[in-house]
Scaffold this motif. Structure first.
Motif, mmCIF file in Angstrom:
data_model
loop_
_atom_site.group_PDB
_atom_site.id
_atom_site.type_symbol
_atom_site.label_atom_id
_atom_site.label_comp_id
_atom_site.label_asym_id
_atom_site.label_seq_id
_atom_site.Cartn_x
_atom_site.Cartn_y
_atom_site.Cartn_z
ATOM 1 N N LEU A 221 0.808 -1.200 0.000
ATOM 2 C CA LEU A 221 0.000 0.000 0.000
ATOM 3 C C LEU A 221 0.834 1.239 0.000
ATOM 4 O O LEU A 221 1.959 1.247 0.447
ATOM 5 N N VAL A 222 0.255 2.294 -0.508
ATOM 6 C CA VAL A 222 0.940 3.575 -0.475
ATOM 7 C C VAL A 222 -0.029 4.604 0.063
ATOM 8 O O VAL A 222 -1.223 4.435 -0.043
ATOM 9 N N PRO A 223 0.501 5.675 0.624
ATOM 10 C CA PRO A 223 -0.407 6.720 1.054
ATOM 11 C C PRO A 223 -1.182 7.253 -0.148
ATOM 12 O O PRO A 223 -0.687 7.242 -1.263
ATOM 13 N N ALA A 224 -2.396 7.715 0.097
ATOM 14 C CA ALA A 224 -3.234 8.191 -0.983
ATOM 15 C C ALA A 224 -2.518 9.241 -1.820
ATOM 16 O O ALA A 224 -1.911 10.157 -1.299
ATOM 17 N N ALA A 225 -2.583 9.055 -3.149
ATOM 18 C CA ALA A 225 -1.917 9.991 -4.046
ATOM 19 C C ALA A 225 -2.960 10.878 -4.706
ATOM 20 O O ALA A 225 -3.232 10.769 -5.873
ATOM 21 N N VAL A 226 -3.597 11.716 -3.926
ATOM 22 C CA VAL A 226 -4.625 12.581 -4.505
ATOM 23 C C VAL A 226 -3.952 13.671 -5.325
ATOM 24 O O VAL A 226 -2.841 14.078 -5.020
ATOM 25 N N PRO A 227 -4.643 14.116 -6.376
ATOM 26 C CA PRO A 227 -4.028 15.188 -7.143
ATOM 27 C C PRO A 227 -3.831 16.412 -6.268
ATOM 28 O O PRO A 227 -4.608 16.648 -5.347
ATOM 29 N N VAL A 228 -2.803 17.198 -6.564
ATOM 30 C CA VAL A 228 -2.574 18.407 -5.774
ATOM 31 C C VAL A 228 -3.817 19.278 -5.916
ATOM 32 O O VAL A 228 -4.203 19.636 -7.014
ATOM 33 N N PRO A 229 -4.510 19.608 -4.815
ATOM 34 C CA PRO A 229 -5.835 20.209 -4.948
ATOM 35 C C PRO A 229 -5.813 21.717 -5.127
ATOM 36 O O PRO A 229 -6.675 22.399 -4.683
ATOM 37 N N TYR A 230 -4.792 22.234 -5.683
ATOM 38 C CA TYR A 230 -4.730 23.678 -5.868
ATOM 39 C C TYR A 230 -3.646 23.952 -6.881
ATOM 40 O O TYR A 230 -2.843 23.090 -7.194
ATOM 41 N N GLU A 231 -3.655 25.153 -7.376
ATOM 42 C CA GLU A 231 -2.600 25.541 -8.307
ATOM 43 C C GLU A 231 -1.422 26.092 -7.518
ATOM 44 O O GLU A 231 -1.601 26.875 -6.588
ATOM 45 N N VAL A 232 -0.240 25.714 -7.916
ATOM 46 C CA VAL A 232 0.942 26.277 -7.265
ATOM 47 C C VAL A 232 1.041 27.744 -7.673
ATOM 48 O O VAL A 232 0.827 28.082 -8.836
ATOM 49 N N PRO A 233 1.299 28.645 -6.745
ATOM 50 C CA PRO A 233 1.289 30.057 -7.097
ATOM 51 C C PRO A 233 2.278 30.374 -8.208
ATOM 52 O O PRO A 233 3.391 29.850 -8.215
ATOM 53 N N PRO A 234 1.882 31.230 -9.144
ATOM 54 C CA PRO A 234 2.805 31.658 -10.183
ATOM 55 C C PRO A 234 3.827 32.619 -9.595
ATOM 56 O O PRO A 234 3.759 32.958 -8.421
ATOM 57 N N VAL A 235 4.729 33.098 -10.462
ATOM 58 C CA VAL A 235 5.794 33.970 -9.971
ATOM 59 C C VAL A 235 5.195 35.189 -9.270
ATOM 60 O O VAL A 235 5.616 35.578 -8.202
ATOM 61 N N ASP A 236 4.149 35.783 -9.902
ATOM 62 C CA ASP A 236 3.470 36.878 -9.233
ATOM 63 C C ASP A 236 2.376 36.268 -8.371
ATOM 64 O O ASP A 236 1.369 35.765 -8.870
ATOM 65 N N PRO A 237 2.536 36.282 -7.043
ATOM 66 C CA PRO A 237 1.586 35.563 -6.204
ATOM 67 C C PRO A 237 0.181 36.158 -6.242
ATOM 68 O O PRO A 237 -0.763 35.504 -5.833
ATOM 69 N N LEU A 238 0.063 37.402 -6.728
ATOM 70 C CA LEU A 238 -1.275 37.995 -6.766
ATOM 71 C C LEU A 238 -2.034 37.582 -8.030
ATOM 72 O O LEU A 238 -3.228 37.759 -8.135
ATOM 73 N N PHE A 239 -1.289 37.039 -9.015
ATOM 74 C CA PHE A 239 -1.935 36.668 -10.256
ATOM 75 C C PHE A 239 -2.523 35.264 -10.148
ATOM 76 O O PHE A 239 -1.865 34.303 -9.792
ATOM 77 N N LYS A 240 -3.832 35.147 -10.460
ATOM 78 C CA LYS A 240 -4.476 33.833 -10.398
ATOM 79 C C LYS A 240 -5.041 33.526 -11.783
ATOM 80 O O LYS A 240 -5.917 34.244 -12.261
ATOM 81 N N PRO A 241 -4.529 32.528 -12.463
ATOM 82 C CA PRO A 241 -5.033 32.260 -13.806
ATOM 83 C C PRO A 241 -6.523 31.935 -13.773
ATOM 84 O O PRO A 241 -6.997 31.271 -12.842
ATOM 85 N N HIS A 242 -7.207 32.372 -14.810
ATOM 86 C CA HIS A 242 -8.642 32.238 -14.898
ATOM 87 C C HIS A 242 -8.928 31.021 -15.777
ATOM 88 O O HIS A 242 -8.644 31.036 -16.982
ATOM 89 N N ALA A 243 -9.428 29.933 -15.198
ATOM 90 C CA ALA A 243 -9.678 28.722 -15.989
ATOM 91 C C ALA A 243 -10.685 27.854 -15.265
ATOM 92 O O ALA A 243 -10.772 27.871 -14.032
ATOM 93 N N SER A 244 -11.423 27.075 -16.043
ATOM 94 C CA SER A 244 -12.433 26.187 -15.440
ATOM 95 C C SER A 244 -11.728 24.995 -14.787
ATOM 96 O O SER A 244 -10.576 24.690 -15.119
ATOM 97 N N PRO A 245 -12.425 24.276 -13.872
ATOM 98 C CA PRO A 245 -11.792 23.108 -13.244
ATOM 99 C C PRO A 245 -11.312 22.080 -14.262
ATOM 100 O O PRO A 245 -10.253 21.502 -14.106
#
Ligand code: CAO
Length: 453
Positions: A127-151
């Protein structure tokens, strides 16, 4: 001819319709009991399905890419022994009289066969620990910028290892579309870049891993990593690079607790289990988690809300020869210290014997990693995502502690001190709260009666 048995997918917890990723045997192969037959893999775990008994593979009924669930027919196995010897049915196989027919086998690869009889013994499943997808986007270089995209676009990009922050969306209001992701990958490929580099999605590029001929410098031996270690390693790596970890250190005075533990250890031994400090730590952690509910929580898939759990399932890191596994003690808040100690003994034994089922590793809300039985004074445990905190425990030591008596006359006293290392997800937990959490925990461990309150 010896009897032929149908080998079915055993109880694999909540997993359904998971992919067959490897077929490890072919018709005519002799297999041992417990030998792996196929590998199945979901997003959350990978496991090998073992042969329930020794025999010769007559017909393989699945192929790579098939989707299977509990009860699906894997293969037909001709018993190695005379029929009388296998009259006692193995748990994950159903006996059929002689050669299989389409009716008897269901005839279709991967089709769900009739449900297997109740599984009395847990299958051997690494068994391995659950490998859930990373549930968030890693912040881009500009931490205030959030890309606009559907799930779905985010998922698509994640699958391809594309960092959305690098894309310019062509949809309304700059929304990133599937086509934008496709074009990005195409352009990167044409430019000779590797869009699915191991660091993809990260706001930094890593230099290539050094390729060194170690044998040039002295004798070496190369051993492949176990499958468990490879999968667990990938999850640990993901958690380490994608969660902003901070570790809060503290120490608890467990002098009284240790006397109580020693005084009670005889009772537990008579009942056949060991009473170690870990059972008390689980109890004290749950008492503390009740006071700090956001430590018993996970970020949701969008990364924008916190899911606070009203149940207390504590994962315990267990060191096994094949690598680390984290079985979960369920409803720890409803169990007494003896029950916790007994269960701990059982799950760590099952982990070391590779007898845990996938479900035994799921649903944890908080984890404890204890190296106290081995040594060390502190360490920085890696959070078991999607949990938000993990408690590391090191070896207790007796040392002089300044005790300030109420009269104002302080003095040094020998006290048994337990080092604690709490790693937490700084997106969810602030440093001040972490310090409050460990202080509270230290108080509970200093007087375990507080866990009764
Ligand atoms: N300080 C001092 N002694 C301790 C202690 C502590 N914090 N915790 C346990 N001990 C003692 C126990 O009392 C026991 O003593 P005796 O042998 O005299 O009875 C001894 O150490 C061994 O304990 P244990 O390891 O058998 O039992 P446990 O309940 O403490 O731990 C388990 C069980 C499964 C968690 C542990 O065996 C294990 O696998 N630990 C490793 C976890 C790990 O690898 N974490 C790292 C993850 S990150 O890579």
């Amino acid at each position: 001819m010896n009897a032929v048995t149908e080998v079915l997918i055993p109880d694999i917890g909540d997993f359904k319709d998971i992919d067959v990723t490897e077929v490890l045997v072919k018709p005519g192969d002799s297999v041992r009991a417990e030998q792996s037959l196929i590998t199945v893999e979901s997003e959350k775990a990978s496991m090998e399905i073992p042969s329930p008994s020794a025999g010769v593979v007559r017909e393989v009924k699945v192929k790579i890419g098939d989707k299977v669930s509990q009860g699906a027919l894997v293969l037909l196995l001709e018993a190695a022994e005379a029929p009388a010897a296998i009259a006692d049915p193995v748990p994950v196989a159903t006996q059929v009289a002689a050669l299989p027919s389409e009716e008897k086998t269901g005839g279709k690869s991967g089709a769900a066969a009739p449900a297997a009889p109740a599984v009395s013994a847990a299958p051997t499943v690494p068994l391995v620990p659950a490998a859930v997808p990373v549930p968030y986007e890693v912040p881009p270089v500009d931490p205030l910028f959030k890309p606009h995209a559907s799930p779905s676009v985010r998922l698509f990009a994640r699958e391809l290892g594309v960092d959305l922050a690098r894309l310019k969306g062509t949809g309304p209001k700059g929304r990133i579309l599937h086509d934008d992701v496709r074009l990005f990958v195409k352009t990167a490929l044409q430019a000779g870049a590797a869009p699915v580099a191991k660091t993809a999605g990260m706001p930094f590029e890593l230099p290539a891993w050094p390729s060194v001929d170690f044998a040039k410098f002295g004798p070496v031996e190369t051993k492949p990593l176990s499958r468990l270690r490879r999968l667990a390693g990938a999850n640990l790596h993901r958690n380490w690079v994608s969660i902003p970890h901070v570790t809060q250190f503290d120490e608890a005075d467990i002098t009284e607790l240790e006397s109580f533990r020693k005084a009670s250890a005889g009772d537990s031994e008579r009942q056949g289990f060991k009473l170690t400090l870990l059972a008390f730590l689980i109890k004290a952690s749950v008492t503390t988690l009740r006071q700090f509910p956001h430590f018993n929580a996970s970020l949701d898939a969008s990364g924008e809300s916190l899911v606070i759990k009203k149940y207390f399932h504590v994962g315990v890191a267990v060191d096994t020869p094949d690598g680390l596994v984290v079985p979960v003690i369920r409803d720890a808040d409803r169990k007494g210290i003896f029950d916790l100690a007994r269960e701990l003994g059982e799950v760590s034994k099952a982990a070391r014997e590779k007898k845990l089922k996938p479900g035994d590793m799921q649903g944890g809300t908080f984890s404890i990693s204890s190296l106290g039985g081995i040594g060390g004074s502190a360490f920085t445990p890696i959070i078991n995502a999607p949990e938000v905190a993990i408690l590391g425990v090191s070896k207790s030591v007796t040392r002089p502690v300044w005790i300030d008596a109420k009269s104002g006359e302080g003095q040094f006293q020998p006290r048994l001190m337990l080092p604690l290392s709490l790693s937490y997800d700084h997106r969810v937990i602030d440093g001040a709260d972490a310090a409050r959490f460990t202080s509270y925990l230290v108080n509970v461990l200093g007087d375990i009666r507080r866990s009764l309150l």
